[in-house]
Design a protein around this motif. Structure first.
Motif, mmCIF file in Angstrom:
data_model
loop_
_atom_site.group_PDB
_atom_site.id
_atom_site.type_symbol
_atom_site.label_atom_id
_atom_site.label_comp_id
_atom_site.label_asym_id
_atom_site.label_seq_id
_atom_site.Cartn_x
_atom_site.Cartn_y
_atom_site.Cartn_z
ATOM 1 N N ARG A 21 0.829 -1.208 0.000
ATOM 2 C CA ARG A 21 0.000 0.000 0.000
ATOM 3 C C ARG A 21 0.864 1.260 0.000
ATOM 4 N NH1 ARG A 21 -4.178 0.944 4.782
ATOM 5 N NH2 ARG A 21 -4.052 3.194 4.844
ATOM 6 N N PHE A 22 1.886 1.272 0.850
ATOM 7 C CA PHE A 22 2.782 2.424 0.916
ATOM 8 C C PHE A 22 3.537 2.592 -0.397
ATOM 9 C CE2 PHE A 22 6.742 4.586 1.727
ATOM 10 C CZ PHE A 22 6.346 5.658 2.519
ATOM 11 N N ALA A 23 4.029 1.480 -0.932
ATOM 12 C CA ALA A 23 4.767 1.533 -2.192
ATOM 13 C C ALA A 23 3.898 2.113 -3.306
ATOM 14 C CB ALA A 23 5.264 0.138 -2.569
ATOM 15 N N ALA A 24 2.639 1.722 -3.349
ATOM 16 C CA ALA A 24 1.727 2.256 -4.365
ATOM 17 C C ALA A 24 1.557 3.765 -4.197
ATOM 18 C CB ALA A 24 0.376 1.550 -4.289
ATOM 19 N N LEU A 25 1.451 4.224 -2.971
ATOM 20 C CA LEU A 25 1.325 5.662 -2.716
ATOM 21 C C LEU A 25 2.580 6.417 -3.168
ATOM 22 C CD1 LEU A 25 -0.278 5.605 0.847
ATOM 23 C CD2 LEU A 25 -1.381 6.310 -1.291
ATOM 24 N N ALA A 26 3.742 5.757 -3.028
ATOM 25 C CA ALA A 26 5.010 6.379 -3.408
ATOM 26 C C ALA A 26 5.317 6.195 -4.899
ATOM 27 C CB ALA A 26 6.147 5.800 -2.573
ATOM 28 N N GLY A 27 4.550 5.345 -5.566
ATOM 29 C CA GLY A 27 4.777 5.122 -6.992
ATOM 30 C C GLY A 27 5.952 4.207 -7.289
ATOM 31 N N ILE A 28 6.234 3.281 -6.361
ATOM 32 C CA ILE A 28 7.299 2.301 -6.565
ATOM 33 C C ILE A 28 6.731 0.914 -6.295
ATOM 34 C CG2 ILE A 28 9.133 3.942 -5.966
ATOM 35 C CD1 ILE A 28 9.336 2.601 -3.224
ATOM 36 N N SER A 29 7.509 -0.114 -6.595
ATOM 37 C CA SER A 29 7.012 -1.471 -6.339
ATOM 38 C C SER A 29 7.227 -1.858 -4.875
ATOM 39 C CB SER A 29 7.733 -2.480 -7.241
ATOM 40 O OG SER A 29 9.069 -2.669 -6.814
ATOM 41 N N GLY A 30 6.410 -2.773 -4.423
ATOM 42 C CA GLY A 30 6.559 -3.280 -3.063
ATOM 43 C C GLY A 30 7.905 -3.972 -2.880
ATOM 44 N N ALA A 31 8.369 -4.654 -3.920
ATOM 45 C CA ALA A 31 9.667 -5.335 -3.847
ATOM 46 C C ALA A 31 10.793 -4.322 -3.685
ATOM 47 C CB ALA A 31 9.893 -6.181 -5.098
ATOM 48 N N ALA A 32 10.721 -3.218 -4.417
ATOM 49 C CA ALA A 32 11.755 -2.181 -4.306
ATOM 50 C C ALA A 32 11.757 -1.591 -2.900
ATOM 51 C CB ALA A 32 11.533 -1.084 -5.341
ATOM 52 N N LEU A 33 10.584 -1.306 -2.360
ATOM 53 C CA LEU A 33 10.496 -0.754 -1.010
ATOM 54 C C LEU A 33 11.069 -1.738 0.010
ATOM 55 C CD1 LEU A 33 9.624 1.428 0.978
ATOM 56 C CD2 LEU A 33 7.352 0.354 1.013
ATOM 57 N N SER A 34 10.755 -3.008 -0.146
ATOM 58 C CA SER A 34 11.262 -4.021 0.764
ATOM 59 C C SER A 34 12.788 -4.073 0.734
ATOM 60 C CB SER A 34 10.678 -5.392 0.397
ATOM 61 O OG SER A 34 11.186 -6.392 1.239
ATOM 62 N N ARG A 35 13.379 -4.021 -0.456
ATOM 63 C CA ARG A 35 14.846 -4.044 -0.572
ATOM 64 C C ARG A 35 15.465 -2.816 0.082
ATOM 65 N NH1 ARG A 35 13.516 -6.353 -5.714
ATOM 66 N NH2 ARG A 35 13.582 -4.301 -6.677
ATOM 67 N N ILE A 36 14.816 -1.663 -0.060
ATOM 68 C CA ILE A 36 15.316 -0.427 0.564
ATOM 69 C C ILE A 36 15.243 -0.544 2.077
ATOM 70 C CG2 ILE A 36 14.824 2.031 0.901
ATOM 71 C CD1 ILE A 36 13.867 2.000 -2.120
ATOM 72 N N GLU A 37 14.107 -1.004 2.585
ATOM 73 C CA GLU A 37 13.929 -1.125 4.029
ATOM 74 C C GLU A 37 14.888 -2.143 4.643
ATOM 75 O OE1 GLU A 37 9.246 0.134 4.583
ATOM 76 O OE2 GLU A 37 9.792 -1.971 4.789
ATOM 77 N N ASN A 38 15.223 -3.177 3.901
ATOM 78 C CA ASN A 38 16.124 -4.213 4.404
ATOM 79 C C ASN A 38 17.597 -3.903 4.154
ATOM 80 O OD1 ASN A 38 14.312 -6.177 5.577
ATOM 81 N ND2 ASN A 38 13.526 -6.443 3.508
ATOM 82 N N GLY A 39 17.877 -2.738 3.575
ATOM 83 C CA GLY A 39 19.256 -2.331 3.347
ATOM 84 C C GLY A 39 19.946 -3.055 2.213
ATOM 85 N N LEU A 40 19.168 -3.716 1.370
ATOM 86 C CA LEU A 40 19.747 -4.439 0.246
ATOM 87 C C LEU A 40 19.960 -3.549 -0.968
ATOM 88 C CD1 LEU A 40 17.620 -7.699 0.500
ATOM 89 C CD2 LEU A 40 19.923 -7.260 1.390
#
Length: 103
Positions: A21-40
């Protein structure tokens, strides 16, 4: 630009948003957000701006302390080669340093 992915995650959760949901609001994919949050993966400046706009905070609030804006260059590595490793596209050296996938 190295970000504090854990802080991004905590702020996202405090706003009551799931990853997708957050990723959609930011206009990015959920996978991309997850990688950013996990420091990958470190986000591009324009992606980080989208994230902080939705979080309602300035960019400098989510920049990881102790890390400059420029990536550290390894001895003997070209600037272009280091840039690719910093971004971590699929199959890059960064992707082999990922955290264990079992949860």
């Amino acid at each position: 630009m190295k970000t504090d992915g854990g802080l991004i995650r905590r702020k996202r959760i405090s706003l009551g948003h799931g990853v997708n949901r957050f990723a959609a609001l930011a206009g990015i994919s959920g996978a991309a957000l997850s990688r950013i949050e996990n420091g990958l993966r470190s986000p591009r400046p324009e992606t980080l701006k989208k994230i902080t706009d939705v979080l309602g905070c300035p960019i400098d609030e989510v920049i990881a302390e102790g890390h400059g804006a420029a990536p550290e260059v390894q001895p003997g590595a070209s600037a272009a080669g280091n840039d690719e490793a910093t971004r971590g596209p699929a199959g890059s050296p960064l992707s082999s340093k990922s955290a264990p996938t079992s949860k």
